[in-house]
Each structure stands twice: as structure tokens, then as C-alpha cells.
Design a protein around this motif. Structure first.
Motif, mmCIF file in Angstrom:
data_model
loop_
_atom_site.group_PDB
_atom_site.id
_atom_site.type_symbol
_atom_site.label_atom_id
_atom_site.label_comp_id
_atom_site.label_asym_id
_atom_site.label_seq_id
_atom_site.Cartn_x
_atom_site.Cartn_y
_atom_site.Cartn_z
ATOM 1 N N HIS A 84 -41.643 49.941 9.160
ATOM 2 C CA HIS A 84 -41.220 49.270 10.342
ATOM 3 C C HIS A 84 -40.259 50.204 11.286
ATOM 4 O O HIS A 84 -40.345 50.182 12.231
ATOM 5 N N GLN A 85 -39.347 51.095 10.408
ATOM 6 C CA GLN A 85 -38.508 51.963 11.128
ATOM 7 C C GLN A 85 -39.346 52.988 11.715
ATOM 8 O O GLN A 85 -38.909 53.599 12.726
ATOM 9 N N LEU A 86 -40.385 53.466 11.231
ATOM 10 C CA LEU A 86 -41.127 54.466 11.787
ATOM 11 C C LEU A 86 -41.895 53.943 13.162
ATOM 12 O O LEU A 86 -42.383 54.958 13.776
ATOM 13 N N GLY A 87 -42.102 52.792 13.113
ATOM 14 C CA GLY A 87 -42.544 51.917 14.425
ATOM 15 C C GLY A 87 -43.779 51.003 14.431
ATOM 16 O O GLY A 87 -44.162 50.584 15.524
ATOM 17 N N ILE A 88 -44.131 50.484 13.238
ATOM 18 C CA ILE A 88 -45.319 49.937 13.085
ATOM 19 C C ILE A 88 -44.985 48.497 13.872
ATOM 20 O O ILE A 88 -43.859 48.022 13.640
ATOM 21 N N LYS A 89 -46.063 47.962 14.481
ATOM 22 C CA LYS A 89 -46.054 46.555 15.275
ATOM 23 C C LYS A 89 -46.785 45.583 14.384
ATOM 24 O O LYS A 89 -46.416 44.216 14.804
ATOM 25 N N LYS A 90 -47.467 45.997 13.590
ATOM 26 C CA LYS A 90 -48.371 44.858 12.736
ATOM 27 C C LYS A 90 -48.458 45.579 11.512
ATOM 28 O O LYS A 90 -48.482 46.493 11.196
ATOM 29 N N LEU A 91 -48.585 44.463 10.505
ATOM 30 C CA LEU A 91 -48.718 44.657 8.989
ATOM 31 C C LEU A 91 -49.871 44.156 8.451
ATOM 32 O O LEU A 91 -50.033 42.942 8.538
ATOM 33 N N PHE A 92 -50.854 44.732 7.833
ATOM 34 C CA PHE A 92 -51.904 44.418 7.300
ATOM 35 C C PHE A 92 -51.791 44.478 5.515
ATOM 36 O O PHE A 92 -51.441 45.676 5.282
ATOM 37 N N PRO A 126 -50.487 33.657 13.235
ATOM 38 C CA PRO A 126 -51.635 32.671 13.451
ATOM 39 C C PRO A 126 -52.605 33.443 14.316
ATOM 40 O O PRO A 126 -53.859 33.161 14.245
ATOM 41 N N GLU A 127 -52.205 34.282 15.251
ATOM 42 C CA GLU A 127 -53.080 34.990 16.110
ATOM 43 C C GLU A 127 -53.908 36.023 15.544
ATOM 44 O O GLU A 127 -55.296 35.969 15.909
ATOM 45 N N MET A 128 -53.390 36.667 14.477
ATOM 46 C CA MET A 128 -54.144 37.781 13.802
ATOM 47 C C MET A 128 -55.032 37.052 12.950
ATOM 48 O O MET A 128 -56.253 37.435 12.678
ATOM 49 N N ARG A 129 -54.755 35.795 12.252
ATOM 50 C CA ARG A 129 -55.559 35.003 11.548
ATOM 51 C C ARG A 129 -56.958 34.625 12.216
ATOM 52 O O ARG A 129 -58.152 34.502 11.956
ATOM 53 N N LEU A 155 -42.155 41.094 11.762
ATOM 54 C CA LEU A 155 -43.116 41.901 11.842
ATOM 55 C C LEU A 155 -44.352 41.034 11.504
ATOM 56 O O LEU A 155 -44.746 40.389 10.499
ATOM 57 N N PRO A 156 -45.337 41.001 12.519
ATOM 58 C CA PRO A 156 -46.219 40.024 12.412
ATOM 59 C C PRO A 156 -47.383 40.734 11.249
ATOM 60 O O PRO A 156 -47.683 41.787 11.051
ATOM 61 N N ILE A 157 -47.829 39.611 10.639
ATOM 62 C CA ILE A 157 -48.634 40.008 9.403
ATOM 63 C C ILE A 157 -49.793 39.165 9.177
ATOM 64 O O ILE A 157 -49.635 38.223 9.350
#
Length: 271
Positions: free
Chosen positions: A100-108, A161-164, A224-226
Motif C-alpha cells: 500500500h505504501q509503495l502505491g498500489i490502488k487495488k488488491l487482488f 462491489p465494482e471489481m466483483r 484499499l479496494p480488494i
């Protein structure tokens, strides 16, 4: 855990060339083939990253890999940490905070799980819609948690919900059979008894595994959206329970993984 430790881990990775990834990916047991899709990979072994725990499970290789997938910068955890290895919740989720601190905006997140819902079969993929935490603790239950975000994190919709919705659309388009359900996370490493499988079914679980929930809680802590999927590697029918063979689980995971990779890569394209 301190902010200074996270800063040092991030600093080390940036010096290795881990520059502003957009997407973080956690690969589950037996699910390592996605790394073959990474262009211009840079690797950092966990035992070289300051304050990182070490992977102890023999089929978890233990490295962060940075590179490009479908035109987007990603950082991939090959090998995750589990409570059953003797780690605590802070160890297990430390890499999520670093990514997250590296900059990711989404997590899979992916995992291998057992099918409790008997309409699901081994080799199926289940999109996780909700979860039940049976691990007996929380990665947010530490003294200085307020330094990192709200102590009381809302979990009314832990999986984005959006990614789902996007994953469902992709699965339909690519002709991939996709189940949806509730994932129960237990401690392990022993597999469940017949009575425990019956209990999980009564609770409303569709699948059971030994990971994922701590990472999801921390992702929600970080806002963080997952999105998370389970590759179902065995069928947990208490009335016809066969002894579990770990090699068989890894084999099923490997056979099913290409479908999961397709979902993840198509989703990356669309983000």
C-alpha cells in the motif's frame, strides 16, 4: 510494528526498482503461474527485505515480484504467511501495508480452499462475496493501530462491489464457470473434521481455507479496494469424507489456475 519499519521496507524495495505499482496481487497455495505473465520482472526475496517475515511452507517460495502485467505496474506476493506457521496477524499482513505504501490502488487475492457448498466442485473458482473470521483474532488488535488508520473498521462490504461485478462479466464473456459465496477462514494447519464441516455449513460458509481474511481486514483498514477468489481444490462432504492428499490439492490448484489468471489479467486490463 512501526511506521519507521514500513518506511525502511519500502525504501529497500524502491532502491530495487519497485516504482509506483498500481496493483498488488497475493498468490495462494499452489497458485504461482501468474508470475510467468510478468514482463521485466524484478524480484526481492522476503529474507532480504527489512522486517519482512520469512515463508516457511515448502511450496511457498517467498518473494515479491515487481513488473508489468497487461500494461500496468504490479507487485506480486509469491508465497504468503499463515497463522499456522507460527506468525502473528501483524506478520501476516505486514506485506499488505508495505505494498500500500509503495502505491498500489487495488488488491487482488487468491487462495486454495475446500468446497463446503456441495453444489461446488473441485476445480471450480469462487468469487468471495463475504467472509467469516474463525481465526480467533484480528490484525487490527494492537496498541498503536490508531497511528495507521481508524481502530473500528467498517466491514459491511469488505470486497469491492465494482471489481466483483467486473469479474462476473469477464467470467461470462470468457466462458469461465464462476461460483460466488462466503469464505470461512480457520487457523489450521490440520484439515477439518466431519463435525467441523457440518458446523461451517450451518454457519453459512461456502468454502473454507486458512488465509485471506487477515489481509482483507487490513486492506479495508487502508481503504484499499480488494477482490478475492478461491480455487476450490477439494470437496468437503462430511457424509462421504475422503482423507485429504496435499499433493492432490496442489495438482487441482495448478490445473485450475489458468482460469484464475485469465480473470485477473482481464480485470487488470479493464481497471
Amino acid at each position: 510494528m512501526t511506521q519507521k519499519q514500513i518506511d525502511e521496507s519500502v525504501e529497500y524495495l524502491k532502491k530495487r526498482g519497485f516504482e509506483t505499482p498500481e496493483i498488488g496481487i497475493v498468490l495462494g497455495t499452489g497458485l504461482g503461474q501468474l508470475i510467468d505473465s510478468i514482463e521485466d520482472p524484478i524480484e526481492a526475496h522476503y529474507n532480504h527485505i527489512p522486517y519482512f517475515p520469512l515463508a516457511t511452507v515448502e511450496f511457498h517460495t517467498g518473494k515479491l515480484i515487481y513488473g508489468t502485467i497487461e500494461g500496468k505496474k504490479a507487485v506480486v506476493m509469491q508465497g504468503r504467511f499463515h497463522l499456522y506457521e507460527g506468525y502473528d496477524f501483524l506478520d501476516i499482513t505486514y506485506p499488505i501495508r508495505v505494498m500500500h505504501q509503495l502505491g498500489i490502488k487495488k488488491l487482488f487475492v487468491s487462495n486454495a480452499a475446500g468446497a463446503i457448498n456441495l453444489d461446488f466442485k473441485k476445480g471450480d473458482i469462487m468469487l468471495i462475496e463475504d467472509h467469516i473470521n474463525l481465526q480467533g483474532g484480528s490484525p487490527l488488535a494492537f496498541k498503536n493501530v490508531a497511528e495507521f488508520g481508524d481502530r473500528f473498521v467498517d466491514m459491511s462490504e469488505p470486497y469491492d462491489p465494482e471489481m466483483r461485478k467486473k469479474v462476473e462479466t469477464i467470467a461470462a464473456r470468457e466462458n469461465i464457470s464462476l461460483k460466488k459465496g462466503v469464505y470461512a477462514s480457520v487457523v489450521g494447519p490440520q484439515l477439518e473434521t466431519k463435525a467441523e464441516y457440518r458446523m461451517l455449513k450451518i454457519m453459512g460458509a461456502d468454502a473454507v481455507g486458512m488465509s485471506t481474511v487477515p489481509e482483507v481486514i487490513v486492506a479495508n483498514h487502508l481503504r484499499l479496494p480488494i477482490v478475492a477468489v478461491s480455487v476450490l481444490t477439494d470437496e468437503c462432504d462430511p457424509n462421504n469424507l475422503e482423507p485429504v492428499d496435499v499433493q492432490e490439492i496442489l495438482k487441482i490448484a495448478g490445473q485450475t489456475e489458468p482460469k484464475m489468471i485469465k480473470l485477473f489479467k482481464e480485470l487488470i486490463k479493464e481497471l
